[in-house]
Scaffold this motif. Structure first.
Motif, PDB file in Angstrom:
ATOM      1  N   VAL A 149       0.823  -1.205   0.000  1.00  0.00           N
ATOM      2  CA  VAL A 149       0.000   0.000   0.000  1.00  0.00           C
ATOM      3  C   VAL A 149       0.863   1.264   0.000  1.00  0.00           C
ATOM      4  CG1 VAL A 149      -1.967  -1.123   1.085  1.00  0.00           C
ATOM      5  CG2 VAL A 149      -0.241  -0.023   2.528  1.00  0.00           C
ATOM      6  N   GLU A 150       2.173   1.086  -0.138  1.00  0.00           N
ATOM      7  CA  GLU A 150       3.067   2.243  -0.180  1.00  0.00           C
ATOM      8  C   GLU A 150       2.777   3.077  -1.427  1.00  0.00           C
ATOM      9  OE1 GLU A 150       7.191   1.353   0.274  1.00  0.00           O
ATOM     10  OE2 GLU A 150       6.818  -0.001   1.961  1.00  0.00           O
ATOM     11  N   ASP A 151       2.914   4.365  -1.267  1.00  0.00           N
ATOM     12  CA  ASP A 151       2.719   5.330  -2.359  1.00  0.00           C
ATOM     13  C   ASP A 151       1.308   5.317  -2.937  1.00  0.00           C
ATOM     14  OD1 ASP A 151       5.415   6.104  -2.155  1.00  0.00           O
ATOM     15  OD2 ASP A 151       6.010   4.432  -3.432  1.00  0.00           O
ATOM     16  N   LEU A 152       0.367   4.748  -2.228  1.00  0.00           N
ATOM     17  CA  LEU A 152      -1.009   4.732  -2.714  1.00  0.00           C
ATOM     18  C   LEU A 152      -1.724   5.979  -2.196  1.00  0.00           C
ATOM     19  CD1 LEU A 152      -3.260   1.696  -3.059  1.00  0.00           C
ATOM     20  CD2 LEU A 152      -4.183   3.700  -1.953  1.00  0.00           C
ATOM     21  N   HIS A 153      -2.336   6.718  -3.103  1.00  0.00           N
ATOM     22  CA  HIS A 153      -3.115   7.892  -2.719  1.00  0.00           C
ATOM     23  C   HIS A 153      -4.520   7.715  -3.281  1.00  0.00           C
ATOM     24  CE1 HIS A 153      -3.784  12.557  -2.837  1.00  0.00           C
ATOM     25  NE2 HIS A 153      -4.606  11.933  -2.034  1.00  0.00           N
ATOM     26  N   LEU A 154      -5.463   7.509  -2.396  1.00  0.00           N
ATOM     27  CA  LEU A 154      -6.854   7.337  -2.770  1.00  0.00           C
ATOM     28  C   LEU A 154      -7.564   8.674  -2.590  1.00  0.00           C
ATOM     29  CD1 LEU A 154      -9.166   5.359  -3.537  1.00  0.00           C
ATOM     30  CD2 LEU A 154      -9.483   4.971  -1.084  1.00  0.00           C
ATOM     31  N   LYS A 155      -8.205   9.159  -3.668  1.00  0.00           N
ATOM     32  CA  LYS A 155      -8.890  10.447  -3.634  1.00  0.00           C
ATOM     33  C   LYS A 155     -10.396  10.211  -3.627  1.00  0.00           C
ATOM     34  CE  LYS A 155      -5.110  12.129  -6.393  1.00  0.00           C
ATOM     35  NZ  LYS A 155      -4.667  12.228  -7.770  1.00  0.00           N
ATOM     36  N   LEU A 156     -11.021  10.532  -2.515  1.00  0.00           N
ATOM     37  CA  LEU A 156     -12.464  10.402  -2.403  1.00  0.00           C
ATOM     38  C   LEU A 156     -13.120  11.740  -2.726  1.00  0.00           C
ATOM     39  CD1 LEU A 156     -12.773   8.434   0.977  1.00  0.00           C
ATOM     40  CD2 LEU A 156     -12.579   7.508  -1.340  1.00  0.00           C
ATOM     41  N   VAL A 157     -14.082  11.716  -3.633  1.00  0.00           N
ATOM     42  CA  VAL A 157     -14.878  12.905  -3.936  1.00  0.00           C
ATOM     43  C   VAL A 157     -16.283  12.598  -3.439  1.00  0.00           C
ATOM     44  CG1 VAL A 157     -15.730  14.472  -5.714  1.00  0.00           C
ATOM     45  CG2 VAL A 157     -13.471  13.416  -5.968  1.00  0.00           C
ATOM     46  N   GLU A 158     -16.690  13.315  -2.405  1.00  0.00           N
ATOM     47  CA  GLU A 158     -17.967  13.040  -1.747  1.00  0.00           C
ATOM     48  C   GLU A 158     -19.002  14.054  -2.229  1.00  0.00           C
ATOM     49  OE1 GLU A 158     -16.561  11.229   2.441  1.00  0.00           O
ATOM     50  OE2 GLU A 158     -16.082  13.346   2.170  1.00  0.00           O
ATOM     51  N   LEU A 159     -20.048  13.540  -2.859  1.00  0.00           N
ATOM     52  CA  LEU A 159     -21.060  14.397  -3.461  1.00  0.00           C
ATOM     53  C   LEU A 159     -22.454  14.036  -2.949  1.00  0.00           C
ATOM     54  CD1 LEU A 159     -19.775  14.283  -7.158  1.00  0.00           C
ATOM     55  CD2 LEU A 159     -19.461  16.140  -5.522  1.00  0.00           C
ATOM     56  N   PRO A 160     -23.379  14.990  -2.960  1.00  0.00           N
ATOM     57  CA  PRO A 160     -24.744  14.704  -2.508  1.00  0.00           C
ATOM     58  C   PRO A 160     -25.546  13.997  -3.603  1.00  0.00           C
ATOM     59  CG  PRO A 160     -24.577  17.005  -3.151  1.00  0.00           C
ATOM     60  CD  PRO A 160     -23.202  16.420  -3.293  1.00  0.00           C
ATOM     61  N   LEU A 161     -25.347  12.708  -3.723  1.00  0.00           N
ATOM     62  CA  LEU A 161     -25.998  11.908  -4.753  1.00  0.00           C
ATOM     63  C   LEU A 161     -27.123  11.082  -4.138  1.00  0.00           C
ATOM     64  CD1 LEU A 161     -22.715  10.773  -6.519  1.00  0.00           C
ATOM     65  CD2 LEU A 161     -24.310  12.520  -7.319  1.00  0.00           C
ATOM     66  N   ALA A 162     -28.168  10.849  -4.912  1.00  0.00           N
ATOM     67  CA  ALA A 162     -29.377  10.211  -4.402  1.00  0.00           C
ATOM     68  C   ALA A 162     -29.212   8.714  -4.152  1.00  0.00           C
ATOM     69  CB  ALA A 162     -30.532  10.446  -5.374  1.00  0.00           C
ATOM     70  N   GLU A 163     -28.191   8.105  -4.700  1.00  0.00           N
ATOM     71  CA  GLU A 163     -27.997   6.659  -4.556  1.00  0.00           C
ATOM     72  C   GLU A 163     -26.788   6.392  -3.675  1.00  0.00           C
ATOM     73  OE1 GLU A 163     -27.173   2.833  -7.501  1.00  0.00           O
ATOM     74  OE2 GLU A 163     -27.758   4.750  -8.350  1.00  0.00           O
ATOM     75  N   ARG A 164     -26.946   5.532  -2.678  1.00  0.00           N
ATOM     76  CA  ARG A 164     -25.845   5.194  -1.776  1.00  0.00           C
ATOM     77  C   ARG A 164     -24.908   4.205  -2.454  1.00  0.00           C
ATOM     78  NH1 ARG A 164     -27.708   4.243   4.489  1.00  0.00           N
ATOM     79  NH2 ARG A 164     -28.698   6.253   4.788  1.00  0.00           N
ATOM     80  N   ARG A 165     -23.883   4.747  -3.122  1.00  0.00           N
ATOM     81  CA  ARG A 165     -22.902   3.874  -3.758  1.00  0.00           C
ATOM     82  C   ARG A 165     -21.658   4.663  -4.111  1.00  0.00           C
ATOM     83  NH1 ARG A 165     -23.641   2.335  -9.974  1.00  0.00           N
ATOM     84  NH2 ARG A 165     -21.465   2.025  -9.541  1.00  0.00           N
ATOM     85  N   ALA A 166     -20.689   3.988  -4.722  1.00  0.00           N
ATOM     86  CA  ALA A 166     -19.429   4.613  -5.122  1.00  0.00           C
ATOM     87  C   ALA A 166     -19.137   4.256  -6.562  1.00  0.00           C
ATOM     88  CB  ALA A 166     -18.296   4.128  -4.217  1.00  0.00           C
ATOM     89  N   TRP A 167     -18.406   5.141  -7.244  1.00  0.00           N
ATOM     90  CA  TRP A 167     -18.008   4.961  -8.635  1.00  0.00           C
ATOM     91  C   TRP A 167     -16.501   5.146  -8.708  1.00  0.00           C
ATOM     92  CZ3 TRP A 167     -22.268   7.364  -6.837  1.00  0.00           C
ATOM     93  CH2 TRP A 167     -23.508   7.027  -7.381  1.00  0.00           C
TER      94      TRP A 167
END
Length: 199
Positions: A149-167
């Protein structure tokens, strides 16, 4: 803002102002995007009031112009519109239908976006500790399994979307509904496989 970091990995999470604006325009004009990253409608719902302003040709042109704008946002990760002041939309001169729509509806779009940004601050105050703990735990598990997991950068973009899920947007971005965090099991079910793919 950086949420958490560990032995070489980092997770950042924030809202994206231009994505909010683009999705507001998408929902306002009832644009049906192409491709895998077709996100759920916004919440609270944006009425498709501008859809009736468009004839068939204009709707098709607008769809292509919006899609190009959206793909640019995803690819560049940078904001081309300063949403804190009335822009002139010169960057959209090669997208006349989109430029016209932005000019006509910018006031309402700006107000809607500012309201969501304020709500996001409250959301962060309520959920930051849980997100930190859950994400750190997922990364710790990956390390215990011997994954790098070294050098891993995970970028989460959190938006007000009507469906509880991730893309998942390669190589390292995850767009997710803010509501997803309210269900830790569901949050993990989306994030864990994505982290596995990245390690």
């Amino acid at each position: 803002m950086v949420l958490e970091s560990g032995s070489g990995w980092k997770v950042s999470a924030d809202i994206d102002k231009e994505m909010l604006l683009a999705l507001y325009i998408r929902d306002l004009a009832a644009i049906e995007p192409l491709g895998a990253t077709s996100l759920a409608p916004l919440s609270p719902r944006v009425k498709p009031a501008a859809a009736r302003e468009l004839d068939g040709n204009a709707a098709g042109e607008l769809r292509q112009e919006w899609q190009s704008w959206w793909e640019g946002i995803l690819a560049n990760g940078r904001q081309s519109i300063d949403i804190h002041e009335e822009p002139d939309f010169a960057d959209f001169s090669d997208s006349p239908s989109l430029q016209h729509l932005l000019r006509a509806h910018y006031g309402n779009a700006y107000t809607w976006t500012q309201n969501r940004l304020g709500e996001y601050q409250d959301y962060c105050q309520d959920n930051t500790k849980e997100r930190l703990e859950l994400l750190a735990h997922i990364f710790d598990e990956r390390e215990l399994e011997g994954k790098n997991v070294e050098d891993l950068h995970l970028k989460l973009v959190e938006l007000p979307l009507a469906e509880r899920r991730a893309w998942f947007v390669e190589p390292d971005m995850v767009i997710l509904s803010q509501e997803l965090m309210r269900d830790a099991t569901l949050f993990r079910s989306y994030l864990q496989p994505i982290i596995d793919l990245m390690t």
